[in-house]
Write a protein that holds these residues in place. Structure first.
Motif, short mmCIF file in Angstrom:
data_model
loop_
_atom_site.label_atom_id
_atom_site.label_comp_id
_atom_site.label_asym_id
_atom_site.label_seq_id
_atom_site.Cartn_x
_atom_site.Cartn_y
_atom_site.Cartn_z
N GLY A 305 0.80 -1.22 0.00
CA GLY A 305 0.00 0.00 0.00
C GLY A 305 0.82 1.26 0.00
N GLY A 306 2.14 1.15 -0.28
CA GLY A 306 3.01 2.32 -0.32
C GLY A 306 3.14 2.88 -1.73
N LEU A 307 4.13 3.76 -1.91
CA LEU A 307 4.33 4.40 -3.21
C LEU A 307 5.60 3.93 -3.92
N ASN A 308 6.41 3.13 -3.22
CA ASN A 308 7.64 2.60 -3.80
C ASN A 308 8.60 3.72 -4.22
N PHE A 309 8.67 4.78 -3.40
CA PHE A 309 9.58 5.90 -3.67
C PHE A 309 11.00 5.55 -3.24
N SER A 310 11.96 6.24 -3.81
CA SER A 310 13.34 6.17 -3.33
C SER A 310 13.52 7.26 -2.27
N ILE A 423 6.53 8.53 22.18
CA ILE A 423 5.55 7.47 21.95
C ILE A 423 5.20 7.38 20.47
N ALA A 424 5.16 8.53 19.81
CA ALA A 424 4.68 8.60 18.43
C ALA A 424 5.45 7.70 17.46
N PRO A 425 6.80 7.76 17.41
CA PRO A 425 7.51 6.91 16.45
C PRO A 425 7.37 5.43 16.74
N VAL A 426 7.39 5.08 18.03
CA VAL A 426 7.23 3.66 18.39
C VAL A 426 5.85 3.18 17.97
N GLY A 427 4.84 3.96 18.33
CA GLY A 427 3.48 3.60 17.96
C GLY A 427 3.26 3.59 16.46
N ALA A 428 3.82 4.61 15.78
CA ALA A 428 3.66 4.71 14.33
C ALA A 428 4.37 3.56 13.62
N GLY A 429 5.60 3.24 14.09
CA GLY A 429 6.34 2.14 13.48
C GLY A 429 5.65 0.81 13.68
N ALA A 430 5.16 0.57 14.92
CA ALA A 430 4.45 -0.68 15.19
C ALA A 430 3.15 -0.76 14.41
N LEU A 431 2.44 0.37 14.34
CA LEU A 431 1.18 0.41 13.59
C LEU A 431 1.42 0.16 12.10
N PHE A 432 2.50 0.75 11.59
CA PHE A 432 2.81 0.58 10.17
C PHE A 432 3.16 -0.87 9.86
N SER A 433 3.97 -1.50 10.73
CA SER A 433 4.34 -2.91 10.53
C SER A 433 3.11 -3.80 10.61
N TRP A 434 2.23 -3.53 11.58
CA TRP A 434 1.01 -4.32 11.72
C TRP A 434 0.12 -4.16 10.49
N ALA A 435 0.02 -2.92 9.98
CA ALA A 435 -0.83 -2.66 8.82
C ALA A 435 -0.32 -3.42 7.59
N GLN A 436 1.01 -3.53 7.46
CA GLN A 436 1.57 -4.24 6.31
C GLN A 436 1.29 -5.74 6.38
N LYS A 437 1.10 -6.25 7.59
CA LYS A 437 0.88 -7.69 7.75
C LYS A 437 -0.59 -8.08 7.61
N ARG A 438 -1.48 -7.09 7.46
CA ARG A 438 -2.91 -7.39 7.37
C ARG A 438 -3.47 -6.96 6.01
N GLN A 439 -2.74 -7.30 4.95
CA GLN A 439 -3.14 -6.87 3.62
C GLN A 439 -4.47 -7.48 3.18
N ASP A 440 -4.83 -8.63 3.71
CA ASP A 440 -6.06 -9.29 3.28
C ASP A 440 -7.29 -8.78 4.01
N ALA A 441 -7.10 -7.80 4.92
CA ALA A 441 -8.24 -7.28 5.67
C ALA A 441 -9.20 -6.55 4.74
N THR A 442 -10.49 -6.78 4.94
CA THR A 442 -11.50 -6.12 4.10
C THR A 442 -11.92 -4.78 4.66
N PHE A 443 -11.80 -4.61 5.99
CA PHE A 443 -12.16 -3.34 6.62
C PHE A 443 -10.90 -2.52 6.86
N GLN A 448 -4.60 2.37 4.88
CA GLN A 448 -5.72 3.22 5.28
C GLN A 448 -5.89 3.29 6.79
N VAL A 449 -5.67 2.18 7.48
CA VAL A 449 -5.85 2.16 8.92
C VAL A 449 -4.84 3.08 9.60
N VAL A 450 -3.65 3.22 9.03
CA VAL A 450 -2.63 4.10 9.61
C VAL A 450 -3.10 5.54 9.59
#
Length: 477
Positions: A305-310, A423-443, A448-450
Motif C-alpha cells: 500500500g506504499g508508493l515505492n519511492f526512493s 511514543i509517536a515513532p514507536v506507535g507509528a512504526g508498530a502500527l505501520f508494521s502491523w498494517a503491512q501484515k494485514r493486507q487481506d483485511a477487508t475493513f 488506510q488504517v494508519v
C-alpha cells in the motif's frame, strides 16, 4: 500619582550591566519596528537544532535494514520506531532542567550548548556501526539539546506585544522547516556511493558509513550557527529589584500583564497555562507520527500500500513542502492570525488538516503527474497547517506566564510534548508494521488504517481546544 511615577518608569529597567534591562530599552526605542536581527538569530538557531530530529527519516528504513536486527522485512518499521523515539526520550527527561537553567543563568548559554551538542552527537550518529550505538547517540543528543524551551521564551522577550505572534511563528516555522529540510538532506545525501558514484567511491569513508554524509552536513550547519551565537544578545534580567521599587516595576510591567495574579501563581495552579498542555501534546504526537508514517509509507513497496519511492523522491517532496512553508510564513500567516485570531486559527487549521490527511490513502491509485501533484499539494498544505496550529498553542502558553517562569514553563511543556513525541515513532512504526501484515483485511485495508489512526489523534487535539478544556489567558489578538 501617574505623573509622579512616569520619569521613574523610564529608569526602572535601566540597571547597569543587566542584559534584560538593555533589551527592554532597545524595545522601547524601536518605535514598533520588528526586531529583525534578533529574529534572524532565533530562526537560524531553531533551524540548526531541529535538522537532526528527522534527518534520519528517509534513510531510517534502510539503516535499520543494514544493521540486520530485523528478522523480516515487515519488522523493520518496528525497530525504526524505537530508533526515532530515542531522541524524544532523551529530551523528555532533561527538557525541564534546561528550562529551569535558562531562567537561572540566561537563555544564551543554554542555546549555545544545545547547538554544540548537535555538532558532536549528530556526527557520531552518522558513524554508528550498530543499532544500539545509533540509539545511544540519538538518546544523548536529545538529552543535551535543550534549545526549544529557552528559544521560545527568547523570541517573546525580544518582541513587543504586537510582534509576539510573528516571533513564535518564526520559531515554529523554523522548527517545522528543519523537520522538513532535515529529511530532504537525508533523502538526497544518504547512500552517496550509490546515488553519486562518480563523486564518492565505495572505498571512501562514505562507502563504509553510507549515512554519514547527511549527518555531517547537518553538523556543519550547526557549527556555523554555533559561531554566530557569539552575537546572540541575552534577554534575562540579572538583578534583584529593591522592595521599595516594587510598585514602580509593577506599574512598568502592567502593559504586558506580568504581575497579574494568575501569572504569578505556581505553574500547576496557572489554569490558562495548564489547559494548553493537552492540545499541545496531542498535536505534537500527531506531527511526529505523521512525519515518520509519510516517509515509511512513501518508500514501502506498492504491494504493502506504499508508493515505492526512493529516498531521493521523498526528499524532493519534503523539500518542496519546506519551501512552501517559508512562503506561507512570510506572506500568508500574519493575515490568517489577524483575521481568525490565535485560538480560531488553530481550530480551523486542525479541522482542515484532518481533511487533507484523509486524502493520502487514495494516492496509491494514482501515478505519474497526478500522483506528484496530489502528494506535493497535500504535503505543502499539511506543513502550513501544522505550523499554524502549534504557533497558536505556543502563543497561548507564553502569554499565560511571566518572564521569570517562562523558561521553566516552556521546559515543562517540552518535557510533556517530548514524552508524547517519543511514543509517536514507536506507535507509528508498530502500527505501520502491523498494517503491512494485514493486507487481506477487508475493513480499512493496509495503509488506510494508519491514516485513520492519525486523524483520530488530530481530532482529539482539536476537541481539547474548545471549552471547557481550554482556559484562555489575556493575550493580544
Amino acid at each position: 500619582m501617574g505623573s509622579e511615577e512616569a520619569p521613574l518608569l523610564l529608569s526602572a529597567p535601566g540597571v547597569e550591566g543587566c542584559p534584560g534591562c538593555s533589551m527592554d530599552r532597545r524595545k522601547a526605542s524601536s518605535k514598533g519596528r520588528i526586531p529583525y536581527k534578533e529574529l534572524f538569530f532565533v530562526g537560524i538557531t531553531t533551524l540548526a537544532s531541529s535538522l537532526p530530529i528527522t534527518c534520519l527519516f528517509p534513510f531510517m528504513y534502510f539503516m535499520v535494514r543494514d544493521f540486520y536486527i530485523a528478522k523480516t522485512e515487515e519488522d523493520i518499521g518496528f525497530y525504526a520506531g524505537f530508533l526515532a523515539a530515542s531522541y524524544m526520550v532523551g529530551r523528555a527527561i532533561t527538557a525541564t532542567f534546561w528550562g529551569i537553567l535558562a531562567d537561572r543563568i540566561g537563555r544564551k548559554p543554554v542555546i549555545t550548548f544545545s547547538i554544540l551538542s548537535v555538532v558532536i552527537f549528530n556526527t557520531l550518529f552518522g558513524l554508528s556501526a550498530t543499532y544500539w550505538m545509533a540509539i545511544t547517540t540519538r538518546f544523548v543528543l536529545g538529552a543535551l539539546n535543550g534549545l526549544l524551551a529557552p528559544i521560545k521564551a527568547y523570541c517573546i522577550e525580544v518582541c513587543q506585544i504586537e510582534h509576539q505572534a510573528l516571533g513564535l511563528s518564526l520559531v515554529n516555522t523554523a522548527w517545522a522547516l528543519g523537520l522538513i529540510v532535515g529529511p530532504a538532506l537525508g533523502g538526497f545525501l544518504a547512500q552517496p556511493t550509490e546515488k553519486y558514484p562518480h563523486i564518492f567511491s565505495e572505498d571512501s569513508v562514505f562507502g563504509r558509513f553510507p549515512y554519514l554524509l547527511p549527518c555531517l552536513s547537518v553538523s556543519a550547519v550547526a557549527a556555523v550557527v554555533l559561531i554566530s551565537c557569539t552575537w546572540l544578545p541575552e534577554t534575562i534580567h540579572k538583578h534583584t529589584v529593591p522592595e521599595k521599587g516594587t510598585k514602580i516595576v509593577k506599574a512598568f510591567s502592567a502593559e504586558e500583564g506580568c504581575w497579574n495574579s494568575p501569572r504569578r501563581k505556581s505553574l500547576l495552579q496557572n489554569w490558562p497555562w495548564m489547559s494548553t498542555m493537552l492540545p499541545y501534546c496531542f498535536f505534537s504526537l500527531h506531527d511526529t507520527a505523521y512525519s515518520e508514517i509519510l516517509s515509511l509509507w512513501a518508500v514501502s513497496d506498492r504491494k504493502y500500500g506504499g508508493l515505492n519511492f526512493s529516498t531521493k523522491d521523498i526528499g524532493e517532496v519534503l523539500a518542496m513542502a519546506g519551501a512552501s512553508l517559508l512562503v506561507y510564513q512570510l506572506i500568508i500567516y500574519r493575515w490568517v492570525h489577524k483575521m481568525l485570531g490565535t485560538v480560531n486559527s488553530s481550530r480551523v487549521a486542525s479541522a482542515v488538516s484532518i481533511v487533507v490527511l484523509a486524502t493520502y490513502p487514495f494516492m496509491t491509485y494514482l501515478s505519474g503527474v497526478k500522483l506528484s501533484f496530489a502528494l506535493y499539494s497535500a504535503a505543502m498544505m499539511k506543513s502550513a497547517l501544522a505550523t499554524t496550529i502549534i504557533t497558536g498553542i505556543c502563543l497561548l502558553q507564553n502569554n499565560a506566564v511571566c518572564q521569570e517562569q517562562r523558561g521553566t514553563a516552556n521546559g515543562i511543556s517540552t518535557t510533556a510534548m517530548s514524552f508524547f513525541k517519543s511514543i509517536a515513532p514507536v506507535g507509528a512504526g508498530a502500527l505501520f508494521s502491523w498494517a503491512q501484515k494485514r493486507q487481506d483485511a477487508t475493513f480499512l485495508p493496509d495503509d488506510q488504517v494508519v491514516f485513520v489512526v492519525l486523524n483520530l489523534v488530530q481530532l482529539l487535539g482539536l476537541i481539547f481546544t474548545f471549552e471547557p478544556f481550554l482556559v484562555l489567558p489575556a493575550l493580544p489578538e
